[in-house]
Every structure is written in C-alpha cells, then in structure tokens.
Write an enzyme that holds these catalytic residues in place. Structure first.
Site, PDB file in Angstrom:
ATOM      1  N   GLN A   1      -4.716  -3.714  -2.645  1.00  0.00           N
ATOM      2  CA  GLN A   1      -4.163  -2.645  -3.470  1.00  0.00           C
ATOM      3  C   GLN A   1      -3.986  -3.076  -4.922  1.00  0.00           C
ATOM      4  O   GLN A   1      -3.803  -2.241  -5.800  1.00  0.00           O
ATOM      5  CB  GLN A   1      -2.807  -2.183  -2.898  1.00  0.00           C
ATOM      6  CG  GLN A   1      -2.904  -1.533  -1.523  1.00  0.00           C
ATOM      7  CD  GLN A   1      -3.577  -0.165  -1.555  1.00  0.00           C
ATOM      8  OE1 GLN A   1      -3.779   0.431  -2.618  1.00  0.00           O
ATOM      9  NE2 GLN A   1      -3.967   0.341  -0.398  1.00  0.00           N
TER      10      GLN A   1
ATOM     11  N   CYS B   1      -4.126   4.433   7.960  1.00  0.00           N
ATOM     12  CA  CYS B   1      -4.601   3.967   9.261  1.00  0.00           C
ATOM     13  C   CYS B   1      -3.685   4.376  10.386  1.00  0.00           C
ATOM     14  O   CYS B   1      -4.084   4.455  11.532  1.00  0.00           O
ATOM     15  CB  CYS B   1      -4.748   2.454   9.267  1.00  0.00           C
ATOM     16  SG  CYS B   1      -5.738   1.883   7.905  1.00  0.00           S
TER      17      CYS B   1
ATOM     18  N   ASN C   1       0.807  -1.220   0.000  1.00  0.00           N
ATOM     19  CA  ASN C   1       0.000   0.000   0.000  1.00  0.00           C
ATOM     20  C   ASN C   1       0.841   1.270   0.000  1.00  0.00           C
ATOM     21  O   ASN C   1       0.401   2.310  -0.462  1.00  0.00           O
ATOM     22  CB  ASN C   1      -0.948  -0.005   1.203  1.00  0.00           C
ATOM     23  CG  ASN C   1      -0.276  -0.409   2.501  1.00  0.00           C
ATOM     24  OD1 ASN C   1       0.442  -1.414   2.564  1.00  0.00           O
ATOM     25  ND2 ASN C   1      -0.494   0.370   3.543  1.00  0.00           N
TER      26      ASN C   1
ATOM     27  N   ALA D   1     -13.777  -2.849  -2.346  1.00  0.00           N
ATOM     28  CA  ALA D   1     -14.296  -2.066  -3.474  1.00  0.00           C
ATOM     29  C   ALA D   1     -13.805  -0.620  -3.460  1.00  0.00           C
ATOM     30  O   ALA D   1     -13.576  -0.035  -4.514  1.00  0.00           O
ATOM     31  CB  ALA D   1     -15.823  -2.097  -3.476  1.00  0.00           C
TER      32      ALA D   1
ATOM     33  N   THR E   1     -27.145  -9.418   6.834  1.00  0.00           N
ATOM     34  CA  THR E   1     -28.005  -9.042   5.710  1.00  0.00           C
ATOM     35  C   THR E   1     -27.165  -8.590   4.525  1.00  0.00           C
ATOM     36  O   THR E   1     -26.245  -7.790   4.681  1.00  0.00           O
ATOM     37  CB  THR E   1     -28.975  -7.928   6.143  1.00  0.00           C
ATOM     38  OG1 THR E   1     -29.814  -8.451   7.183  1.00  0.00           O
ATOM     39  CG2 THR E   1     -29.851  -7.466   4.987  1.00  0.00           C
TER      40      THR E   1
END
Lengths: 405, 376
Positions: B178, B323, B148, B201, B238
């Site tokens: 990546q 992060c 990354n 995504a 779900t």
C-alpha cells in the site's frame, strides 16, 4: 537469398504471440473494467468476478472438466510447483516416493529435487530412444509407497505425446496421484479429463496464444484430490492459491482457450501439412536426424539434428529464422539439451539440434523460405567444417584418437 | 462512475495500457531466449528494475525480483524460512494482510514460534510490546509499511533500528504493497534496515498479476518457484513481459507524482465530514497515514449497507479489506485497535487516487448526507 526485415518466427513452443482476438478481449479489462474481482461490495468487483468465472468455464471446456476444478495460477511453473509439492506434502503420510521422467520440464525436475532435499525419494525414468515412456518400465518403477507420478503430456523440445491414458489407468489402480504438465498440449492434442485418469494438470496461457503471467491447475473433484496450499492469504481459489486475480489476463486465457477449442481441429491439420513440408524439404540433405517419435508427436514440432554442424553456430547462421536449440529457459546456456541426452543422443548430435515449432501464423511461404535457407547455410557451415571433410573422405570419426589439449 | 476504492485496486493509466499491450501482440517473444536482446523482449524487465530502483531509491536495479504480485512475494518470504534450517521466533504485527498473517501462522506447524504483536488505538505497532518480542532467537520480523484499511503508516525506521539493536540476525520484511507509489519510500534513508519489501503494480496504476520483492544486497532467501531459472534463479516462470512493461511505466509515473496533493484533498474531505457530522469516528486520524486513505465510521450506519447504497448511486468505496469483503464481519484492523463492534461494523473506506477530483469528493459528501438521512 532475399533479405527480409523480420525473422520468420518458428519458436512457438517458447511462446506464442497473443492472438489479436485475445488482445481485444483483454483490453477492456485493463482500462474501464479494472475492478478487483474480490471486491464483492460493488459492481466493479462483480463484473470482474463474472468475467473470471466465464473464463474458468472456457478453460474447463477445452479439457472437458468442470469449471470448479480449475484454479488460476501465474503460469505452468507455479502450477507444477503447486501440484507436486502440494500433493507430496498432503499425502506424505501415505508414502514418500515419486516417479517422473528425465525429459520433464525444469519446473517439474527442480521441484522433484527440492522434495528429495526434504526427505522424499524420486525415481527419474529414462524414456526410450524415441522419447516415449515404456509402460512396462514405468510399472516396474512403482513402489508400494509411491504417492505421486508426474509425466508431461507433450514434450517441449521434441513434441512427443506420452501415453497419458495408459499411465493414468495404472496410477488410478494403484491409488497414486497422477500429475500431468500440459503446458505444451493445449490446443495441440485433444484432452478429455472425463476419460483420462488424471488428478492434476498444469496449463499455461502463453503457449496457446494467450498472455504471459497466467496459467491454471486442474484439481480433480471426483475422486477428490487434496493439496497442501503453497500460497496463503485472502482465501482466493478454494483456498489453494491466494492473490488478487489478474482479470485481464484471466479473460485472455479464457478467450485463447475458447479459440483453441473451436479451431484446433482445422488448425492442426494445416500445421501438420506445413511441418511435413518442412520435414520433406530438409530430408533431402545428408546426415539429418529427427529427434523423437514422429508418429506420437504434435504436428507443430520438428526437432532435427544436423550432424557436423554446431547448433549455436547454426542458429547464428540462420538469423532470418527465429528458432531455438532447446527449450527457451535453457537456450541461453551452451549445454547440450538434457532431453536429447536422455534419448541417448551423443553430445555431437545433441549439440547440432534445432527445434522448429510452427503455429497459427506460420505460412507455406515461411516454410519454403526456411527450407531454402537451411539448405544453403548448412552446406556453407559444413564446407568450413574439418569434421565434415573427414566424414566425406570416408573416415569413421568414432575411431579417431583426438589429441588432448 | 466515481471510483474511490483505490486501495483495493487502481485503474491502469493509458500509457501503462499502451506499454502493456505492445508486448502482447507485437513484441511477444520469450525473454529467456538467447535472442531476447535482438527481439527486445529483455527490455521490460530492465526498464521495470530501473524504474523501481528510482521509485524507492534502491541501491541497484538487481535488488528487484519480479513475481506475480505481493501475495506471492509475501508468501515467498515467509515460506522460505522453512528451508533455512534454523527454527526460531517469527514476529508479525496483528494488522498484517492475510498474505503475511496466514503463511506466518502456517509456520507454527513447521516448528516456529509465531508471535502477533499488537497495535495501539491508532493502529500503529506498539514499540514497547514489540521490543519484548525481539529476543536473540528471532529469525524474521514482518511489519507492513502502511495499513490497507486505515492507511496508518508504521514506524519502519524505528522498528528497523530496534531489530538491529536487539536481534541483529533477524530478517526485517515489510509488506509495502500500500505504500509503494502512494507515499515517499526511501530504502537508503529511513528504511535502511529493511531487508525485504513486497510490492504490487496494480496498487499504483499498473496492471494486475505483476509485482515483486526488493532484496537488500547481501540478503538471500531460498527460492519458492523452481524451474526454468528466470530472475537469476530466484523466481522461475516465463517472464511476464507485458506486465513488466506496464509496471515500469506505472513506477515512473508514480515517482513523478505529487503525493501531497492527494493528501490535501483527503484532509479537505475529512474536515467537511466532521463539520457535517460531529459524531463521526475517523480511524487513525491522529497519526501519519497514507495521503489517499480515509477510514471512518458514522455511528448507526452499517458500512456494508452504506457501500451498497453508494454503489447504487455510482460511487465505489470500500468497507475494509477487499479480500474478506464477502463475509460481513468487522474489519480485523479495527478490532485490533480495540474499536467497539458497533463502530467497527460502520466502517467505510475511501481511498483516493491522484486522479480523484474535488467534484468527486463533493458528490460523495452530498450523497452520504442524503443516504444518512434516508437510512437513519
């Protein structure tokens, strides 16, 4: 019956449409404000982080908690998994026993079974025939080594409201962690976590007019509740749950919960009136049984068994209504509802059940249409049923000896 | 606003947004109900699986299990080892994303022998070192497809062949977050030995909150999220229909995009940088990299300060992994590569998208020049 183009949606407990106001709030965060909330070196990240924190405040406000007590997850399933596994693993040196109810959602029951496989012991309590937990039986099930209790606030199939305040008090006095699956409760019942002795509570956005794929877990800070994290990496969410925060979904959940807080009082009375109208409309028919307690129940739910009519053929027979015979997760199977079985309903009645769940966009005309349709179609199906004929002839079906095939 | 931090996240394309929004308010139904075929709520998942199959040349659409993103996928792979019953060795590279490294290190308390295998000065896994760790007791090897920060592409084919030769029973996982959508990925040529691959995504112009795990046919790991039995029991919760609808379009658009064009723009950018500042360090330049990534250090300039100053000028770049950007510490990847501290703290990451333009690059170079002049 007049034919309508779109079925009338009476399956709000399976999922709800995203409120247009919620969608409008989400879209900018999908398009121009697409920054990663964890990118703290630039404004794109800051504005996303601010939006995430504002949404956290909104979620906390609906349940009267502190924003610091709210952890984002991908939904109630993840929240339930994190709460139960996380608490059991963290407190395993204190004991190995957990207590839950047979009518919990699969996300709780399957997690409990998993814990049994790794050495924990779980008591699955039977509810009373009205779907509610008996407090004396609950107390009797607790052991000195009980570490976690999990009871849902509102049941997804029959809509009954469990005595969360009382259960919480018992757990707090016994030093037991109390988890509540509130996926079906937000916006439907008042939740005050200042008053309730609840340690962990699971939420989902898409049951309350928010988007799918986002939920939250409440983790009490005073007294502090500890969890073993289930996802690691990146250190998001107080180290309890890592992963890039989906800003648009979080913003959507915040807006959905804000609307719920501001509008639930008025909305629930309107929905109660519609539900009661539906109930009155179908109660005129013979052999109709309401499943679950009517008093301790959210106004949105009506679960009814139409005796002598098989549930799946009934659902096929009333295609103009979008309803389900059980929870969405299991409705693709033909097994009778385990929730109704736990209430002591026999197979026939469990098989002939329909769950009607009403919501924000249900109208009086929808209900009147549904009542007329149900009356007509159920009569038709019963007219074709040999069992109904026998019943009308006064034969007690319980005494009939069926030939084995 | 010039956005050049596409390894942190990307902007959803207008078609992606359109597809996503349609499943919020119009086709909002639950994909698990028996009527999903009638309501159309079953379509996003089918569409997403078909698009992913094409994007990475998988065997079947059934190979994909959708999750909330790569962090969940990575955690799922690592934590599933706890339940498979056989303890053994887990090998990860020293430059893995925290969502692989942290759950891997956590496995130590469950009795696993966890080994971090090093990279060379270009940030590529050292095959000779890896070879020594690939003993018969290996249960899992996890090496990211592309880093990354530096963009360095790892020798996935070679590592896969080595694993099959040395410890055939070990699972081979790659965090392809990546790589997917930014470079050519072929699970049936080159990546034939990969058993499991994570993707997300939002790294290729899809929405946040949706991603998945590729599982090679015949490979099974224990589920992590339990409950309603969605995703054929592999992952409960779900179905995120809006997210999947967006992912499907993003995957289709990525499959028909031109990865090389992005690379040419990046190469042009780096040639100009070098011409202007001969003392520049471009990390991993000697090896195959993601075509969109340029991670460089201008000696004497603090990366974080530079990024802040660029942001003030409306140019968004990264300094390392998003992060961990809250803390000012040198990139872990650069440290693993043995880059000196003062060079590492000067690191600035430019990550382009296929929508980046020459004008944006020129503006960045001009602004960098002015900043270096004033900050130096």
């Amino acid at each position: 019956m007049d034919s309508r183009k779109k079925p009338i949606y009476l399956d709000y407990s399976a999922t709800t449409p995203v409120d247009p106001r919620v969608a409008a709030a989400m879209i900018p965060w999908l398009t121009e404000h697409f920054g990663n909330p964890a990118s703290r070196s630039h404004g794109f990240g800051w504005e996303a982080e601010e939006a995430v924190e504002n949404a956290r405040v909104e979620v906390a406000k609906l349940v009267n908690a502190d924003a610091k007590e709210i952890i984002w997850t991908s939904g109630a399933t993840e929240s339930n998994n994190l709460a139960i596994k996380g608490a059991a693993q963290f407190y395993k040196t204190k004991g190995k026993h957990l207590v839950t109810l047979k009518t919990e959602h699969k996300a709780v029951l399957d997690t409990m079974r998993e814990l049994e496989r790794v050495g924990f012991e779980v008591t699955y309590l039977d509810p009373e025939s009205n779907g509610l937990l008996d407090l004396a039986k609950f107390k009797a099930a607790l052991r000195p080594d009980t570490i976690v209790v999990s009871v849902m606030f509102v049941n997804n199939e029959i809509g009954v409201i469990q005595p969360i305040a009382e259960i919480g008090e018992i757990c707090r006095n016994a030093g037991i962690i109390f988890h509540v699956d509130a996926a079906q409760a937000t916006g439907k019942v008042i939740i005050d976590l200042e008053k309730l002795n609840v340690d962990l509570m699971s939420f989902s956005a898409h049951k309350t007019y928010g988007p799918k794929g986002i939920g939250a877990l409440y983790v009490r800070r005073k007294p502090r509740v500890r969890l073993e994290a289930q996802t690691h990496g990146g250190g998001h969410e107080r180290g309890l749950r890592s992963g890039t925060l989906a800003t648009h979904q979080i913003v959507g959940m915040g807006e959905a919960f804000r609307i719920a807080r501001e509008e639930m009082a008025v909305e629930n009375e309107r929905i109660r009136m519609l539900r009661d109208r539906l109930l009155a409309g179908i109660q005129g028919m013979e052999e109709v049984y309401v499943n679950g307690d009517l008093e301790h129940r959210v106004p949105h739910n009506l679960n009814v068994s139409f005796n002598f009519v098989e549930g799946e053929s009934l659902i096929m027979g009333i295609k103009e209504l979008a309803v389900s015979s059980g929870s969405a997760c299991t409705s693709a199977s033909l097994e009778p509802s385990y929730v109704l079985r736990a209430l002591g309903r026999n197979d026939e009645l469990a098989h002939s059940s329909i769950r009607f769940t009403l919501g924000r966009f249900t109208t009086e005309a929808d209900i009147d249409y549904a009542i007329a349709l149900l009356k007509e179609r159920i009569q038709k199906l019963r007219d074709m049923s040999p069992l109904w004929e026998m019943y009308k002839d006064g034969i007690d079906l319980n005494t009939v000896q069926w030939a084995a095939h | 606003m010039i956005y050049l931090d596409n390894n942190a996240t990307t902007r959803s394309t207008s078609k992606v947004v359109e597809a996503t929004v349609a499943y919020l308010t119009d086709c909002y139904f639950n994909a698990s109900t028996s009527s999903a075929g009638v309501t159309g709520a079953d379509r996003p998942r089918l569409h997403a699986a078909a698009a992913m199959k094409k994007l990475v040349n998988a065997e079947e659409p059934d190979c994909f299990i959708f999750t909330s993103g790569a962090t969940e996928s990575n955690n799922w792979v690592l934590t599933s080892l706890r339940r498979c019953g056989n303890l053994g060795k887990v090998v990860v590279s020293s430059i893995e994303h925290a969502s692989v490294l942290e759950p891997a290190l956590d496995l130590r308390q469950w009795g696993f022998d966890v080994v971090e295998t090093p990279v060379d000065s270009n940030g590529v896994v050292r095959i000779d070192q890896l070879q020594q760790h690939l003993t018969h007791d290996c249960v899992l090897v996890s090496v990211m497809a592309a880093n990354n920060e530096t963009g360095a592409v790892q020798p996935i084919r070679e590592i896969g062949e080595l694993i099959r030769a040395s410890c055939p029973r070990a699972l081979f996982h790659t965090d392809a977050t990546q790589a997917v959508g930014k470079m050519s990925v072929d699970l049936r040529a080159g990546w034939t030995e990969v058993d499991l691959a994570s993707f997300s995504a939002h790294k290729f112009h899809g929405p946040k909150g949706i991603g998945g795990l590729y599982m090679r046919p015949g490979i099974e790991i224990h589920p992590m999220l339990l409950g309603g039995g969605q995703e054929d029991g592999w992952r409960s919760g779900t179905t995120n229909t809006p997210g999947l609808a967006g992912l499907a379009i993003a995957a289709e658009e990525a499959a028909s995009s031109n990865y090389d064009a992005v690379g040419r723009l990046r190469d042009l950018f780096e040639a100009r940088l070098k011409a202007t500042w001969p003392d520049i360090h471009i990390h991993s330049q000697g090896v195959t990299r993601l075509p969109n990534t340029s991670f460089f250090s201008l000696p004497g300039m603090a990366g974080v300060e530079m990024a802040d100053a660029l942001a003030a000028e409306g140019i968004i770049v990264g300094t390392g992994a998003a992060c961990s950007a809250g803390a000012i510490r040198p990139s872990r990847t650069l440290q693993s590569m043995g880059v000196a501290h003062e060079i590492a703290t000067a690191g600035l990451r430019i990550s382009l998208s296929r929508f980046s333009t020459l004008q944006e690059i020129e503006k960045l170079i001009d602004t960098l020049g002015a900043l270096r002049h004033s900050l130096h």
